[in-house]
Design a protein around this motif. Sequence first.
Motif, PDB file in Angstrom:
ATOM      1  N   THR A  12       0.834  -1.193   0.000  1.00  0.00           N
ATOM      2  CA  THR A  12       0.000   0.000   0.000  1.00  0.00           C
ATOM      3  C   THR A  12       0.873   1.248   0.000  1.00  0.00           C
ATOM      4  OG1 THR A  12      -1.706  -1.179   1.206  1.00  0.00           O
ATOM      5  CG2 THR A  12      -1.837   1.208   1.215  1.00  0.00           C
ATOM      6  N   ALA A  13       1.931   1.248   0.777  1.00  0.00           N
ATOM      7  CA  ALA A  13       2.812   2.409   0.850  1.00  0.00           C
ATOM      8  C   ALA A  13       3.487   2.661  -0.496  1.00  0.00           C
ATOM      9  CB  ALA A  13       3.858   2.209   1.941  1.00  0.00           C
ATOM     10  N   VAL A  14       3.869   1.619  -1.181  1.00  0.00           N
ATOM     11  CA  VAL A  14       4.548   1.769  -2.470  1.00  0.00           C
ATOM     12  C   VAL A  14       3.582   2.261  -3.527  1.00  0.00           C
ATOM     13  CG1 VAL A  14       5.699   0.507  -4.329  1.00  0.00           C
ATOM     14  CG2 VAL A  14       6.304   0.049  -1.957  1.00  0.00           C
ATOM     15  N   THR A  15       2.398   1.659  -3.609  1.00  0.00           N
ATOM     16  CA  THR A  15       1.467   2.042  -4.659  1.00  0.00           C
ATOM     17  C   THR A  15       0.856   3.414  -4.409  1.00  0.00           C
ATOM     18  OG1 THR A  15      -0.324   0.831  -3.577  1.00  0.00           O
ATOM     19  CG2 THR A  15       0.896  -0.320  -5.305  1.00  0.00           C
ATOM     20  N   ALA A  16       0.796   3.862  -3.171  1.00  0.00           N
ATOM     21  CA  ALA A  16       0.216   5.162  -2.873  1.00  0.00           C
ATOM     22  C   ALA A  16       1.050   6.296  -3.456  1.00  0.00           C
ATOM     23  CB  ALA A  16       0.075   5.333  -1.359  1.00  0.00           C
ATOM     24  N   GLU A  17       2.330   6.061  -3.695  1.00  0.00           N
ATOM     25  CA  GLU A  17       3.207   7.106  -4.216  1.00  0.00           C
ATOM     26  C   GLU A  17       3.092   7.274  -5.724  1.00  0.00           C
ATOM     27  OE1 GLU A  17       7.140   6.221  -2.935  1.00  0.00           O
ATOM     28  OE2 GLU A  17       6.542   6.040  -0.855  1.00  0.00           O
ATOM     29  N   GLY A  18       2.592   6.267  -6.434  1.00  0.00           N
ATOM     30  CA  GLY A  18       2.547   6.316  -7.889  1.00  0.00           C
ATOM     31  C   GLY A  18       1.205   6.763  -8.425  1.00  0.00           C
ATOM     32  N   ASP A  19       1.116   6.793  -9.742  1.00  0.00           N
ATOM     33  CA  ASP A  19      -0.113   7.141 -10.433  1.00  0.00           C
ATOM     34  C   ASP A  19      -0.609   5.879 -11.144  1.00  0.00           C
ATOM     35  OD1 ASP A  19      -2.063   7.955 -12.250  1.00  0.00           O
ATOM     36  OD2 ASP A  19      -1.026   9.806 -12.767  1.00  0.00           O
ATOM     37  N   PRO A  20      -1.571   5.167 -10.575  1.00  0.00           N
ATOM     38  CA  PRO A  20      -2.023   3.899 -11.147  1.00  0.00           C
ATOM     39  C   PRO A  20      -2.498   4.013 -12.594  1.00  0.00           C
ATOM     40  CG  PRO A  20      -2.974   4.205  -8.978  1.00  0.00           C
ATOM     41  CD  PRO A  20      -2.291   5.490  -9.348  1.00  0.00           C
ATOM     42  N   GLU A  21      -3.189   5.073 -12.933  1.00  0.00           N
ATOM     43  CA  GLU A  21      -3.687   5.217 -14.304  1.00  0.00           C
ATOM     44  C   GLU A  21      -2.530   5.416 -15.282  1.00  0.00           C
ATOM     45  OE1 GLU A  21      -6.036   4.951 -17.426  1.00  0.00           O
ATOM     46  OE2 GLU A  21      -6.623   4.520 -15.373  1.00  0.00           O
ATOM     47  N   LEU A  22      -1.569   6.214 -14.916  1.00  0.00           N
ATOM     48  CA  LEU A  22      -0.390   6.400 -15.757  1.00  0.00           C
ATOM     49  C   LEU A  22       0.370   5.085 -15.900  1.00  0.00           C
ATOM     50  CD1 LEU A  22       1.402   8.318 -17.370  1.00  0.00           C
ATOM     51  CD2 LEU A  22       2.579   8.885 -15.231  1.00  0.00           C
ATOM     52  N   GLY A  23       0.469   4.346 -14.827  1.00  0.00           N
ATOM     53  CA  GLY A  23       1.128   3.039 -14.874  1.00  0.00           C
ATOM     54  C   GLY A  23       0.423   2.076 -15.811  1.00  0.00           C
ATOM     55  N   ARG A  24      -0.903   2.066 -15.773  1.00  0.00           N
ATOM     56  CA  ARG A  24      -1.670   1.204 -16.683  1.00  0.00           C
ATOM     57  C   ARG A  24      -1.403   1.575 -18.135  1.00  0.00           C
ATOM     58  NH1 ARG A  24      -5.190   0.656 -12.447  1.00  0.00           N
ATOM     59  NH2 ARG A  24      -6.225   2.659 -12.660  1.00  0.00           N
ATOM     60  N   MET A  25      -1.392   2.865 -18.407  1.00  0.00           N
ATOM     61  CA  MET A  25      -1.161   3.316 -19.785  1.00  0.00           C
ATOM     62  C   MET A  25       0.253   2.952 -20.248  1.00  0.00           C
ATOM     63  SD  MET A  25      -3.253   6.957 -20.035  1.00  0.00           S
ATOM     64  CE  MET A  25      -1.822   7.851 -19.564  1.00  0.00           C
ATOM     65  N   LYS A  26       1.239   3.165 -19.396  1.00  0.00           N
ATOM     66  CA  LYS A  26       2.618   2.870 -19.769  1.00  0.00           C
ATOM     67  C   LYS A  26       2.872   1.373 -19.907  1.00  0.00           C
ATOM     68  CE  LYS A  26       5.064   6.917 -18.054  1.00  0.00           C
ATOM     69  NZ  LYS A  26       6.199   7.365 -17.253  1.00  0.00           N
ATOM     70  N   SER A  27       2.072   0.554 -19.241  1.00  0.00           N
ATOM     71  CA  SER A  27       2.297  -0.896 -19.279  1.00  0.00           C
ATOM     72  C   SER A  27       1.582  -1.583 -20.440  1.00  0.00           C
ATOM     73  CB  SER A  27       1.867  -1.538 -17.961  1.00  0.00           C
ATOM     74  OG  SER A  27       0.452  -1.543 -17.833  1.00  0.00           O
ATOM     75  N   GLU A  28       0.826  -0.843 -21.238  1.00  0.00           N
ATOM     76  CA  GLU A  28       0.083  -1.466 -22.341  1.00  0.00           C
ATOM     77  C   GLU A  28       0.982  -2.251 -23.297  1.00  0.00           C
ATOM     78  OE1 GLU A  28      -2.480   1.456 -24.064  1.00  0.00           O
ATOM     79  OE2 GLU A  28      -3.818   1.456 -22.330  1.00  0.00           O
ATOM     80  N   PRO A  29       2.155  -1.729 -23.699  1.00  0.00           N
ATOM     81  CA  PRO A  29       3.007  -2.538 -24.576  1.00  0.00           C
ATOM     82  C   PRO A  29       3.458  -3.841 -23.908  1.00  0.00           C
ATOM     83  CG  PRO A  29       3.728  -0.252 -24.593  1.00  0.00           C
ATOM     84  CD  PRO A  29       2.701  -0.388 -23.509  1.00  0.00           C
ATOM     85  N   CYS A  30       3.698  -3.811 -22.616  1.00  0.00           N
ATOM     86  CA  CYS A  30       4.121  -5.010 -21.878  1.00  0.00           C
ATOM     87  C   CYS A  30       2.980  -6.030 -21.809  1.00  0.00           C
ATOM     88  CB  CYS A  30       4.547  -4.641 -20.463  1.00  0.00           C
ATOM     89  SG  CYS A  30       5.823  -3.364 -20.387  1.00  0.00           S
ATOM     90  N   GLN A  31       1.752  -5.525 -21.641  1.00  0.00           N
ATOM     91  CA  GLN A  31       0.588  -6.395 -21.518  1.00  0.00           C
ATOM     92  C   GLN A  31       0.319  -7.192 -22.779  1.00  0.00           C
ATOM     93  OE1 GLN A  31      -2.936  -4.498 -19.903  1.00  0.00           O
ATOM     94  NE2 GLN A  31      -1.667  -3.024 -18.814  1.00  0.00           N
ATOM     95  N   ALA A  32       0.793  -6.703 -23.917  1.00  0.00           N
ATOM     96  CA  ALA A  32       0.565  -7.412 -25.176  1.00  0.00           C
ATOM     97  C   ALA A  32       1.118  -8.832 -25.109  1.00  0.00           C
ATOM     98  CB  ALA A  32       1.199  -6.646 -26.328  1.00  0.00           C
ATOM     99  N   CYS A  33       2.210  -9.030 -24.403  1.00  0.00           N
ATOM    100  CA  CYS A  33       2.810 -10.366 -24.269  1.00  0.00           C
ATOM    101  C   CYS A  33       2.653 -10.940 -22.858  1.00  0.00           C
ATOM    102  CB  CYS A  33       4.297 -10.320 -24.608  1.00  0.00           C
ATOM    103  SG  CYS A  33       4.627  -9.825 -26.300  1.00  0.00           S
ATOM    104  N   HIS A  34       2.856 -10.097 -21.857  1.00  0.00           N
ATOM    105  CA  HIS A  34       2.856 -10.564 -20.474  1.00  0.00           C
ATOM    106  C   HIS A  34       1.462 -10.611 -19.859  1.00  0.00           C
ATOM    107  CE1 HIS A  34       7.202 -10.574 -20.306  1.00  0.00           C
ATOM    108  NE2 HIS A  34       7.215  -9.351 -20.825  1.00  0.00           N
ATOM    109  N   GLY A  35       0.471 -10.037 -20.530  1.00  0.00           N
ATOM    110  CA  GLY A  35      -0.888 -10.023 -20.017  1.00  0.00           C
ATOM    111  C   GLY A  35      -1.083  -8.952 -18.967  1.00  0.00           C
ATOM    112  N   ALA A  36      -2.322  -8.577 -18.741  1.00  0.00           N
ATOM    113  CA  ALA A  36      -2.642  -7.543 -17.751  1.00  0.00           C
ATOM    114  C   ALA A  36      -2.287  -7.974 -16.340  1.00  0.00           C
ATOM    115  CB  ALA A  36      -4.123  -7.178 -17.838  1.00  0.00           C
ATOM    116  N   ASP A  37      -2.265  -9.284 -16.113  1.00  0.00           N
ATOM    117  CA  ASP A  37      -1.942  -9.803 -14.781  1.00  0.00           C
ATOM    118  C   ASP A  37      -0.476 -10.184 -14.634  1.00  0.00           C
ATOM    119  OD1 ASP A  37      -1.842 -12.075 -16.355  1.00  0.00           O
ATOM    120  OD2 ASP A  37      -3.371 -13.168 -15.228  1.00  0.00           O
ATOM    121  N   GLY A  38       0.325 -10.029 -15.699  1.00  0.00           N
ATOM    122  CA  GLY A  38       1.751 -10.344 -15.638  1.00  0.00           C
ATOM    123  C   GLY A  38       2.081 -11.811 -15.757  1.00  0.00           C
TER     124      GLY A  38
END
Length: 70
Positions: A12-38
């Motif tokens: 919780t402490a780690v994720t509270a510092e970031g921007d979850p929506e920005l992270g989702r957008m930036k991870s879209e290329p990764c999700q193409a192979c690794h999936g949304a759940d990694g």
Amino acid sequence: MKTRTALLLPLTAVTAEGDPELGRMKSEPCQACHGADGKGILPIYPVIAGQYADYLIHALEQYRSGERNN
């Protein structure tokens, strides 16, 4: 139940510092192979879910520098 709560507090402490929506957008290329759940969409793609943060940071820095390509 106490164990689960204790394990979630640092996350919780780690994720509270970031921007979850920005992270989702930036991870879209990764999700193409690794999936949304990694966990990967096919067995040929590595599972990144549950990896240590320092490993992921190191790998992403290598992609950014060009040392690692894919």
